[in-house]
Design an enzyme around this catalytic site. Structure first.
Site, short mmCIF file in Angstrom:
data_model
loop_
_atom_site.label_atom_id
_atom_site.label_comp_id
_atom_site.label_asym_id
_atom_site.label_seq_id
_atom_site.Cartn_x
_atom_site.Cartn_y
_atom_site.Cartn_z
N SER A 1 0.83 -1.20 0.00
CA SER A 1 0.00 0.00 0.00
C SER A 1 0.87 1.26 0.00
CB SER A 1 -0.91 -0.01 1.23
OG SER A 1 -1.65 1.17 1.27
N GLY A 2 0.57 2.18 -0.89
CA GLY A 2 1.33 3.43 -0.97
C GLY A 2 2.51 3.35 -1.91
N ASN B 1 -1.35 5.96 3.13
CA ASN B 1 -1.60 6.56 1.82
C ASN B 1 -2.87 7.41 1.89
OD1 ASN B 1 -2.03 7.12 -0.86
ND2 ASN B 1 -2.05 4.99 -1.56
N GLY C 1 -1.07 -5.65 -2.50
CA GLY C 1 0.00 -6.63 -2.30
C GLY C 1 -0.17 -7.36 -0.98
N GLU D 1 -0.23 -8.56 2.67
CA GLU D 1 -0.44 -7.72 3.86
C GLU D 1 -0.16 -8.52 5.13
OE1 GLU D 1 -4.35 -5.99 3.76
OE2 GLU D 1 -3.71 -4.46 2.33
N THR E 1 -1.61 2.58 -8.12
CA THR E 1 -2.72 3.25 -8.80
C THR E 1 -2.22 4.38 -9.69
OG1 THR E 1 -4.10 2.66 -6.94
CG2 THR E 1 -4.96 4.36 -8.38
N SER F 1 -5.67 5.84 -0.71
CA SER F 1 -5.47 4.40 -0.83
C SER F 1 -6.68 3.72 -1.47
CB SER F 1 -5.24 3.84 0.58
OG SER F 1 -5.01 2.47 0.51
N SER F 2 -6.43 2.91 -2.50
CA SER F 2 -7.55 2.16 -3.11
C SER F 2 -7.90 1.03 -2.17
CB SER F 2 -7.12 1.53 -4.44
OG SER F 2 -6.46 2.46 -5.24
N1 LIG Z 1 4.86 8.37 -10.21
C1 LIG Z 1 4.55 9.14 -9.18
N2 LIG Z 1 4.92 10.44 -9.15
C2 LIG Z 1 4.62 11.23 -8.10
N3 LIG Z 1 3.97 10.81 -7.00
C3 LIG Z 1 3.56 9.53 -6.96
C4 LIG Z 1 3.82 8.62 -8.05
N4 LIG Z 1 3.33 7.42 -7.71
C5 LIG Z 1 2.76 7.56 -6.50
N5 LIG Z 1 2.88 8.83 -6.04
C6 LIG Z 1 2.41 9.37 -4.74
O1 LIG Z 1 2.20 8.29 -3.85
C7 LIG Z 1 0.85 8.23 -3.41
C8 LIG Z 1 0.44 6.78 -3.29
O2 LIG Z 1 0.42 6.17 -4.57
P1 LIG Z 1 -0.72 5.15 -5.01
O3 LIG Z 1 -2.04 5.60 -4.51
O4 LIG Z 1 -0.56 4.92 -6.46
O5 LIG Z 1 -0.26 3.85 -4.18
P2 LIG Z 1 -0.89 2.40 -4.23
O6 LIG Z 1 0.23 1.43 -4.37
O7 LIG Z 1 -1.95 2.33 -5.27
O8 LIG Z 1 -1.48 2.26 -2.78
P3 LIG Z 1 -2.80 1.51 -2.24
O9 LIG Z 1 -2.53 0.05 -2.34
O10 LIG Z 1 -2.90 2.00 -0.83
O11 LIG Z 1 -3.92 1.99 -3.09
C9 LIG Z 1 0.06 9.02 -4.47
O12 LIG Z 1 -1.10 9.57 -3.93
C10 LIG Z 1 1.08 10.08 -4.86
O13 LIG Z 1 1.09 11.12 -3.91
#
Ligand SMILES: Nc1ncnc2c1ncn2[C@@H]1O[C@H](COP(=O)(O)OP(=O)(O)OP(=O)(O)O)[C@@H](O)[C@H]1O
Length: 626
Positions: free
Chosen positions: A89-90, A137, A397, A399, A94, A140-141
């Site tokens: 997560s984070g 996050n 992923g 957990e 996404t 977070s999705s």
């Molecule tokens: N390529 C990027 N450039 C800039 N900031 C990013 C990038 N990727 C992620 N971030 C930052 O990190 C934060 C978390 O990313 P994201 O929501 O894609 O994580 P995730 O792996 O989908 O997490 P979760 O499983 O909790 O949904 C985003 O809100 C953004 O602030």
């Protein structure tokens, strides 16, 4: 790299990260480090152009290069493709998914024509209803998704389809203290016009039981903050000001949501029904219960203080207030003797049972609304003649927390399946190539996890089956389920009693309250206390009955297909549904060509350590969730 091992790989990606080169390849797998800052020129239209039609390696590693590879493979091999985005997560899954979709829609659509725009519009809508602030996050999705972009025989984008998995429901009724519920609740309160908020009787987050256990502040930029009146703000928001995030702004995001819904073809009347359901969930949460001193059977009644909430919730839900009250505080039972249905009796509920019934209704309304939203998105991106598609999988992923419940169990099961697929695809494939080319590379050994998957999903004695069997008993008990599990799998390497955990906190869990699974990524100890409730998607019959007769057409239609067994508590297995969905997904993945993106989350080094050996040590110990 001269020496390839975990340490050199880690050091390599670290050095690249410090130079803002967040992407690296390990063979064809893209490693993406979350930069947490906007890197100039990284995702501009000019950068998109640079990657179009280029083989992997012609340009620096990039998420766009993977999108283009998938596109070219689809065209050359005449085979649909998948891109599996994994990470904790984070880590940035996404955001990577969004960049992939943007790349495909801009490069191979009719330059972001209406269909491409609708595919891209799906993101803000999904995020409003399916994303939340967590401690890791801000956005977070809380569900998994497989987004397919479909192409015609000329390899132009013609439409899309989204499948979603396991929306986290516990968040709807009780977000934990530092976290929030789904964004849409706050967006409506912060960003909706006064008239809409008044209609829905939405005030501020502190006023709602389902929000006040969590963080009640809005995300707002300085400009958005100025638009908020004191009556919209919670005490914490008034005191500490808004939460800040470059990508999340509740005031602005409501406007984005509302216009994205319109562009998807959702009428004002349908939008109103959607917002009404969201508000109804909040008001329902304010209906509280107490012991009824007049009931000799130990039943409960709705508290007087919650009467107005009950009235608002019933109006919004299109059901009669007294019927709702009755359905929340009692349930219908029908005795059956010798297969003949007998008399109908009303069984009064105890306070905790009424609370459970109320929460189950709120969760059912919200999760059915989420299904409806995804359906509407899919209806807005239809395709007639799809030849191939590129599917992007963005799912949580592995957990492992101090307390691991049913959600972690499902997610980790899914990750076992994905790991097995990864083993099959990458490791087997690589070794076949070595053999074919006569390279004398020692055989790579990897742990086969089929035994773990069988133990979880097996038809006869699989953990999901044992859980379903327990749920069908007249009085299911989590302790009985847990004992059954240990009895049926007494000497399996993958399953153990909590006391065999290496963590002290887990060793104190009783044998009949938990189990430990040795997953491919490590041992996880699960606490079974809520497994039975969380595995059941059914409402008790009286509640199901009244929502089916709602005068709100949307609610009525969302509940009309439910398979209630009149007069009995019905059981709809969440685990079984997930198992089936996952089997379908794996089938698709196996038929497609595959590309992998692994996202990594970098914890920021505490500034207090400064530039020192301690910092270096901290970094090595904490830096990357490889
Ligand atoms: N390529 C990027 N450039 C800039 N900031 C990013 C990038 N990727 C992620 N971030 C930052 O990190 C934060 C978390 O990313 P994201 O929501 O894609 O994580 P995730 O792996 O989908 O997490 P979760 O499983 O909790 O949904 C985003 O809100 C953004 O602030």
């Amino acid at each position: 790299m001269m020496h390839l091992n975990e340490a050199t790989l880690l050091n390599n990606v670290r050095r690249r990260y410090y130079e803002n080169r967040i992407y690296s390849y390990v063979a064809n797998i893209l490693i993406a480090i979350n930069p947490y800052i906007e890197i100039a020129e990284m995702y501009t239209p000019e950068t998109i152009k640079k990657y179009q039609g280029k083989s992997l390696g012609q340009q620096p590693p990039h998420v766009f290069a993977i999108a283009d590879k998938a596109f070219r493979d689809m065209k050359v091999l005449k085979q649909s493709q998948s891109i599996i985005v994994s990470g904790e997560s984070g880590a940035g899954k996404t955001e990577s998914t969004k960049h992939l979709l943007r790349y495909l829609c801009y490069s191979y659509g009719s330059s972001a024509g209406p269909i491409e725009q609708k595919i891209l519009d799906a993101n803000p809508v999904l995020e409003s209803f399916g994303n939340a602030k967590t401690t890791r996050n801000n956005n977070s999705s809380r569900f998994g998704k497989f987004i397919e972009v479909h192409f015609n025989n000329k390899f132009q984008v013609v439409g899309g389809h989204i499948s979603h998995y396991l929306l986290e429901k516990s968040r709807i009724c009780s977000p934990s203290s530092e976290e929030r519920s789904y964004h849409v609740f706050y967006q409506l309160m912060a960003g909706a016009p006064d008239s809409l908020r008044q209609k829905l009787k939405l005030t501020q987050p502190d006023d709602f039981n389902y929000l006040k256990t969590g963080c009640t502040r809005y995300f707002a930029s300085p400009a958005s903050e100025k638009t908020l009146s004191p009556s919209q703000k919670s005490a914490a928001h008034a005191k500490q000001g808004p939460l800040k995030d470059n990508l999340v702004d509740d005031v602005q995001d409501f406007k984005t949501l509302d216009s994205a819904l319109s562009r998807m073809g959702i009428s004002d009347a349908d939008k109103m029904q959607i917002y009404t359901m969201v508000a109804a969930v909040l008001h329902l949460g304010n209906v509280e219960f107490e012991d009824d001193p007049e009931d000799t059977r130990g039943g409960c009644r709705a508290k007087q203080s919650g009467e107005s909430s009950l009235a608002i919730a019933s109006t919004l839900l299109g059901i009669d207030a007294s019927e709702l009250k009755q359905a929340l505080t009692s349930r219908v039972m029908q005795s059956s003797r010798g297969g003949v249905k007998g008399t109908v009796i009303m069984v009064p509920l105890k306070v905790y049972e009424a609370v459970n019934a109320r929460d189950a209704l709120a969760k059912a309304i919200y999760s059915k609304l989420f299904d409806y939203i995804v359906n509407r998105i899919n209806e807005s991106i239809p395709f007639q003649a799809s030849s191939y598609y590129i599917g992007v999988l963005d799912i949580a992923g592995f957990e492992f927390f101090t307390i691991n419940s049913f959600e972690q169990f499902c997610i980790n099961y899914c990750n076992e399946k994905l790991q097995q697929f990864f083993n099959e695809t990458i490791l087997k494939f690589e070794q076949e190539v070595y053999k074919r080319e006569g390279l004398n590379v020692p055989e790579i050994t990897y742990a086969d996890n089929q035994d773990c998957i069988d133990m979880i999903e097996g038809k006869t004695n699989g953990i999901f089956t044992i859980l379903d069997e327990e749920s069908k008993l007249p009085k299911p008990l989590y302790t009985h389920f847990t004992s059954e599990l240990h009895t049926k799998w007494p000497n399996h390497f993958r399953l153990a009693l909590p006391r065999s955990s290496r963590l002290k906190a887990h060793r104190s869990i009783r044998d009949d309250e938990g189990f430990l699974v040795r997953h491919f990524a490590g041992a996880v100890c699960y606490q079974t206390k809520q497994f039975i409730e969380k595995n059941n998607d059914a409402l008790h019959a009286s509640l199901e009955g009244i929502v089916q007769e709602s005068s709100n057409k949307l609610i009525q239609s969302l509940f009309s297909t439910s398979n209630t067994l009149k007069g009995k508590l019905s059981f709809i297995s969440v685990g079984n549904k997930f198992k089936t969905q996952l089997a379908e997904l794996m089938e698709k993945l196996r038929q497609n060509g595959t590309n992998f993106i692994r996202c990594i989350f970098v914890y920021r080094v505490p500034t207090s350590l400064g530039a020192s050996n301690q910092t270096q040590e901290w970094f090595i110990n904490n830096s990357m969730g490889l």
